[in-house]
Scaffold this motif. Structure first.
Motif, PDB file in Angstrom:
ATOM      1  N   GLN A 193       0.827  -1.201   0.000  1.00  0.00           N
ATOM      2  CA  GLN A 193       0.000   0.000   0.000  1.00  0.00           C
ATOM      3  C   GLN A 193       0.867   1.259   0.000  1.00  0.00           C
ATOM      4  O   GLN A 193       0.518   2.260  -0.634  1.00  0.00           O
ATOM      5  CB  GLN A 193      -0.933  -0.010   1.215  1.00  0.00           C
ATOM      6  CG  GLN A 193      -2.038  -1.051   1.144  1.00  0.00           C
ATOM      7  CD  GLN A 193      -1.590  -2.449   1.585  1.00  0.00           C
ATOM      8  OE1 GLN A 193      -0.424  -2.678   1.904  1.00  0.00           O
ATOM      9  NE2 GLN A 193      -2.533  -3.378   1.635  1.00  0.00           N
TER      10      GLN A 193
ATOM     11  N   ILE B 183       2.066   1.775  -3.480  1.00  0.00           N
ATOM     12  CA  ILE B 183       0.985   2.311  -4.305  1.00  0.00           C
ATOM     13  C   ILE B 183       0.836   3.813  -4.088  1.00  0.00           C
ATOM     14  O   ILE B 183       0.667   4.582  -5.041  1.00  0.00           O
ATOM     15  CB  ILE B 183      -0.329   1.561  -4.004  1.00  0.00           C
ATOM     16  CG1 ILE B 183      -0.262   0.144  -4.594  1.00  0.00           C
ATOM     17  CG2 ILE B 183      -1.534   2.314  -4.540  1.00  0.00           C
ATOM     18  CD1 ILE B 183      -1.377  -0.762  -4.141  1.00  0.00           C
ATOM     19  N   ILE B 184       0.918   4.258  -2.835  1.00  0.00           N
ATOM     20  CA  ILE B 184       0.858   5.692  -2.543  1.00  0.00           C
ATOM     21  C   ILE B 184       2.018   6.419  -3.212  1.00  0.00           C
ATOM     22  O   ILE B 184       1.851   7.485  -3.814  1.00  0.00           O
ATOM     23  CB  ILE B 184       0.872   5.934  -1.019  1.00  0.00           C
ATOM     24  CG1 ILE B 184      -0.450   5.460  -0.404  1.00  0.00           C
ATOM     25  CG2 ILE B 184       1.105   7.409  -0.698  1.00  0.00           C
ATOM     26  CD1 ILE B 184      -0.464   5.467   1.115  1.00  0.00           C
TER      27      ILE B 184
ATOM     28  N   GLY C 133       1.591   6.930  -6.933  1.00  0.00           N
ATOM     29  CA  GLY C 133       0.588   7.937  -7.266  1.00  0.00           C
ATOM     30  C   GLY C 133       0.944   9.356  -6.864  1.00  0.00           C
ATOM     31  O   GLY C 133       0.212  10.300  -7.205  1.00  0.00           O
TER      32      GLY C 133
ATOM     33  N   ASP D 129      -9.202  11.991   3.401  1.00  0.00           N
ATOM     34  CA  ASP D 129      -8.524  10.765   2.984  1.00  0.00           C
ATOM     35  C   ASP D 129      -9.474   9.622   3.292  1.00  0.00           C
ATOM     36  O   ASP D 129      -9.728   9.307   4.460  1.00  0.00           O
ATOM     37  CB  ASP D 129      -7.198  10.604   3.729  1.00  0.00           C
ATOM     38  CG  ASP D 129      -6.365   9.455   3.182  1.00  0.00           C
ATOM     39  OD1 ASP D 129      -6.674   8.986   2.067  1.00  0.00           O
ATOM     40  OD2 ASP D 129      -5.409   9.021   3.857  1.00  0.00           O
TER      41      ASP D 129
ATOM     42  N   HIS E 246      -8.741  12.292  -1.385  1.00  0.00           N
ATOM     43  CA  HIS E 246      -7.769  11.263  -1.747  1.00  0.00           C
ATOM     44  C   HIS E 246      -8.268   9.921  -1.241  1.00  0.00           C
ATOM     45  O   HIS E 246      -8.853   9.816  -0.162  1.00  0.00           O
ATOM     46  CB  HIS E 246      -6.405  11.575  -1.114  1.00  0.00           C
ATOM     47  CG  HIS E 246      -5.386  10.495  -1.316  1.00  0.00           C
ATOM     48  ND1 HIS E 246      -5.199   9.459  -0.405  1.00  0.00           N
ATOM     49  CD2 HIS E 246      -4.509  10.269  -2.321  1.00  0.00           C
ATOM     50  CE1 HIS E 246      -4.252   8.676  -0.849  1.00  0.00           C
ATOM     51  NE2 HIS E 246      -3.811   9.130  -2.007  1.00  0.00           N
ATOM     52  N   SER E 247      -8.045   8.883  -2.029  1.00  0.00           N
ATOM     53  CA  SER E 247      -8.347   7.524  -1.577  1.00  0.00           C
ATOM     54  C   SER E 247      -7.373   6.574  -2.249  1.00  0.00           C
ATOM     55  O   SER E 247      -7.217   6.603  -3.469  1.00  0.00           O
ATOM     56  CB  SER E 247      -9.782   7.138  -1.923  1.00  0.00           C
ATOM     57  OG  SER E 247     -10.067   5.822  -1.451  1.00  0.00           O
ATOM     58  N   SER E 248      -6.732   5.745  -1.447  1.00  0.00           N
ATOM     59  CA  SER E 248      -5.762   4.792  -1.980  1.00  0.00           C
ATOM     60  C   SER E 248      -6.016   3.405  -1.399  1.00  0.00           C
ATOM     61  O   SER E 248      -6.254   3.258  -0.197  1.00  0.00           O
ATOM     62  CB  SER E 248      -4.329   5.235  -1.648  1.00  0.00           C
ATOM     63  OG  SER E 248      -3.382   4.343  -2.185  1.00  0.00           O
ATOM     64  N   SER E 249      -5.991   2.398  -2.263  1.00  0.00           N
ATOM     65  CA  SER E 249      -6.124   0.992  -1.856  1.00  0.00           C
ATOM     66  C   SER E 249      -7.420   0.716  -1.085  1.00  0.00           C
ATOM     67  O   SER E 249      -7.435  -0.056  -0.130  1.00  0.00           O
ATOM     68  CB  SER E 249      -4.912   0.557  -1.013  1.00  0.00           C
ATOM     69  OG  SER E 249      -3.728   0.651  -1.757  1.00  0.00           O
TER      70      SER E 249
ATOM     71  N   SER F  23      -6.905   5.874  -6.157  1.00  0.00           N
ATOM     72  CA  SER F  23      -5.968   4.818  -6.535  1.00  0.00           C
ATOM     73  C   SER F  23      -6.465   3.502  -5.960  1.00  0.00           C
ATOM     74  O   SER F  23      -6.692   3.401  -4.755  1.00  0.00           O
ATOM     75  CB  SER F  23      -4.569   5.151  -5.985  1.00  0.00           C
ATOM     76  OG  SER F  23      -3.670   4.105  -6.209  1.00  0.00           O
TER      77      SER F  23
ATOM     78  N   ASN G 157      -2.470  -1.430 -10.598  1.00  0.00           N
ATOM     79  CA  ASN G 157      -3.025  -0.350  -9.789  1.00  0.00           C
ATOM     80  C   ASN G 157      -3.433   0.801 -10.701  1.00  0.00           C
ATOM     81  O   ASN G 157      -2.638   1.274 -11.515  1.00  0.00           O
ATOM     82  CB  ASN G 157      -1.984   0.131  -8.772  1.00  0.00           C
ATOM     83  CG  ASN G 157      -2.577   1.129  -7.805  1.00  0.00           C
ATOM     84  OD1 ASN G 157      -3.482   0.792  -7.048  1.00  0.00           O
ATOM     85  ND2 ASN G 157      -2.087   2.359  -7.832  1.00  0.00           N
TER      86      ASN G 157
ATOM     87  N   VAL H  31      -4.655   4.674 -11.151  1.00  0.00           N
ATOM     88  CA  VAL H  31      -4.596   5.966 -10.481  1.00  0.00           C
ATOM     89  C   VAL H  31      -5.270   6.989 -11.379  1.00  0.00           C
ATOM     90  O   VAL H  31      -4.964   7.072 -12.579  1.00  0.00           O
ATOM     91  CB  VAL H  31      -3.150   6.422 -10.208  1.00  0.00           C
ATOM     92  CG1 VAL H  31      -3.142   7.739  -9.431  1.00  0.00           C
ATOM     93  CG2 VAL H  31      -2.390   5.349  -9.443  1.00  0.00           C
TER      94      VAL H  31
END
Length: 371
Positions: free
Chosen positions: A22, A25-26, A29, A53, A148-151, A218, A362, A364
């Protein structure tokens, strides 16, 4: 979905200790996120910047994105020679079962770093928890400037209709997710659930973001329109093999495997574009795909016995930190059986990755609110 939460605390199987993928991934992006923040600030002076977030989880990644956004604002201040943001309102969102205590305990050190690294001008930073599902409204109208949003968005709000554990017919026997042997009805059910969830997510954020506000999202996806490709589902296929091996020994009920379907979907770019365009409130500024190693790229010698063992263990720990709460709730697995399950899973993954370096895809994307 309340049973879905990352493993809490800071122990050996915790998400805090096993979130390298994770974090990678951040990192991948970040350039897209920085670009989105800078473009938003170039024509705006924001008195109080609202940042959310979504799916923040816990551990070292939770505050890293917020720090990066602040660094980007600081860079914009220097570039344009003026102060663009007077204060920050930061909302950290995840499900109610998230380990928010872990995040809150880390805030004093985070505030100290802000003062030390960014100066007194950055002391006006207000961080709040915002528990709840992002598949629906979370914030007041026009209260946010950056989301923002990741995973996180590959997790669905629920298991698709017809595939629930109490469904009368088992449509996806022996599998945890879509696979090459899954009937078309299973694939269709997953796609419908994703469409319903993602369209609701986009609609909700369109109400909460100001005009010209930005979103950077992402999440796991796939490079092909075929949802059964290895890079979209094979980690679930291998986990099903590990569970089945325990079922054959009578340590897990096979019927429970047949009745479990993960609330997860890895979409392709076309499916995402369709929902964004149908909703109509956002323009798509960027949409890119990146390959990510299952272990985050930490192990390179997967063809050696040591590398094979190491990569399998790393991947097994990372997956366990994410899915253990769901497996424990559905299967009722005792701790010693759970340990054995992920030892087996690690062996299966290590063997697979020693032969084929399958990667996650992934996706983005950067979006701008039109009005």
């Amino acid at each position: 979905m309340q049973v879905l939460h990352m493993n809490k605390g800071n122990g050996d199987t915790s998400y805090a200790k096993n979130s390298t993928v994770q974090s990678k991934i951040i990192s991948v992006g970040k350039p897209i996120m920085k670009e989105a923040v800078l473009e938003m600030l170039c024509n705006n002076v924001i008195e109080s910047m609202g940042i959310a977030d979504l799916g923040c989880s816990s551990g070292p990644n939770s505050l890293s994105v917020i720090s990066e956004i602040m660094d980007t604002v600081e860079a914009a201040n220097r570039l344009l020679g003026r102060r663009l943001v007077s204060e920050f309102r930061v909302f950290l969102n995840d499900l109610y079962s998230n380990d928010f205590n872990n995040i809150f305990m880390s805030l004093p050190a985070f505030y100290d770093r802000l003062k030390e690294e960014k100066g007194l001008e950055f002391e006006s930073c207000f961080i709040l928890g915002a528990p709840g599902s992002f598949y629906g409204r979370l914030f007041p109208t026009n209260s946010l400037h950056f989301v923002h949003s990741s995973s996180s968005l590959h997790w669905l709000s629920q298991v698709p209709a017809g595939l629930e554990s109490n469904a009368l017919k088992r449509l996806n026997k022996g599998k945890l997710y879509i696979s090459k042997s899954s009937p078309q009805s299973v694939v269709d059910a997953y796609l419908l659930q994703f469409r319903n969830d993602f369209s609701l997510f986009i609609k909700s954020r369109s109400r909460e973001l100001v005009a010209g506000g930005r979103m950077v999202l992402s999440f796991m996806g796939r490079s092909s329109t075929d949802p059964t490709t290895e890079n979209s589902c094979y980690q679930w296929e291998l986990l099903a093999q590990a569970i089945m091996s325990l079922a054959r020994e009578g340590r897990i009920e096979e019927e429970k495997l047949d009745s479990f379907n993960a609330p997860y979907y890895a979409p392709c770019a076309e499916e995402i574009k369709d929902e964004i365009q149908k909703e109509g409130s956002f323009t798509i500024d960027r949409l890119e795909a990146f390959e990510i190693d299952w272990d985050g790229g930490a192990v390179t010698d997967t063809h050696t016995p040591h590398g094979k063992l190491s990569v399998g263990r790393r991947v097994a720990k990372a997956i366990r930190a994410v899915v253990e709460s769901m497996l424990e709730s559905h299967f009722g697995i005792e701790p010693d059986v759970m340990d054995d399950l992920f030892i087996r899973y690690g062996d299966i993954v290590g063997t697979h990755l020693s032969k084929s370096r399958t990667k996650y895809i992934n996706l983005v994307m950067a979006l701008t609110k039109k009005w």
